[in-house]
Design a protein around this motif. Structure first.
Motif: not given
Lengths: 115, 109
Positions: A33, A35, A37, A43, A45, A48, A89, A91, A106, B43, B95-97, B99
């Protein structure tokens, strides 16, 4: 404990330039993944990746973005022509399997500054 | 998509105080994680807790999935606990988080 590794930790680039952010996920993980920010925000997405293809992407992930797993260990995010608003940022994360009962791990992030 | 709201948005504590952070989500979840974002932006994974209760030192977390919330307890807070706390969830067949909005915590001497 295995870690997700991101390089560089900081990157400064000029508007319009291409940047490649690099990640080494945990070795036996299958899902990857990206991500981002923006400073002071939550944060978000981006994308994926599983089995050498994108499995899901957000509206943010437009044609300026691409991802690649060029070998068995690296996972990269390319921004073709950076804009000021790409400053954030970024990630990288990985997960061991698709089933729900596995956490995302992460990396420490790459801080991208576009001038 | 799923909405993840955290409260309070900001919190200031004196060192040694206890606190409870809350995460509400709008749909059923299969995965929930709590993170601490330190002043350097990293994080730090605190808990993977889709349901039940877990403890790790001064921190503990409880998720009541049927009522769509999770709580993070910080006891005997220290200045190093300062930062932003995020919860993040996986919902539905994804399947993704996703936040949450985060809680900015500052612990003062």
């Amino acid at each position: 404990e295995p870690e997700v590794t991101q390089t560089p930790s900081h990157q400064v680039t000029q508007m319009g330039q291409e940047v490649i952010l690099r990640c080494v996920p945990i070795s036996n993980h299958l899902y990857f993944y990206w991500y981002r920010q923006i400073l002071g925000q939550k944060v978000e997405f981006l994308v994926s990746f599983y089995n050498n293809e994108i499995s899901e992407k957000s509206e943010i992930f437009d044609d300026q973005f691409s991802v690649e797993r060029p070998d068995g260990s690296n996972f990269t995010l390319k921004i073709r022509s950076t804009k000021l608003e790409d400053s954030a940022m970024y990630f990288c994360a990985s997960r061991s399997r698709s089933s729900y009962n596995s956490p995302l791990h992460f990396g420490n992030g790459t801080r991208l500054t576009v001038t | 998509g799923i909405q993840v709201e955290q409260s309070p948005p900001d919190l200031i504590l004196q060192e040694g105080a206890n606190s409870t952070l809350r995460c509400n989500f709008s749909d059923s979840v299969n995965n929930l994680q709590w993170f601490h974002q330190n002043p350097w932006g990293q994080l730090i994974n605190l808990f993977y807790i889709p349901s039940g209760t877990k403890q790790n030192g001064r921190l503990s977390a409880t998720t009541v999935a049927t009522e769509r919330y999770s709580l993070l307890y910080i006891s005997s807070s220290q200045t190093t606990d300062s930062g932003v706390y995020f919860c993040a969830v996986v919902s539905g067949g994804g399947n993704k988080l996703t936040f949450g909005t985060g809680t900015q915590l500052k612990v003062e001497l």
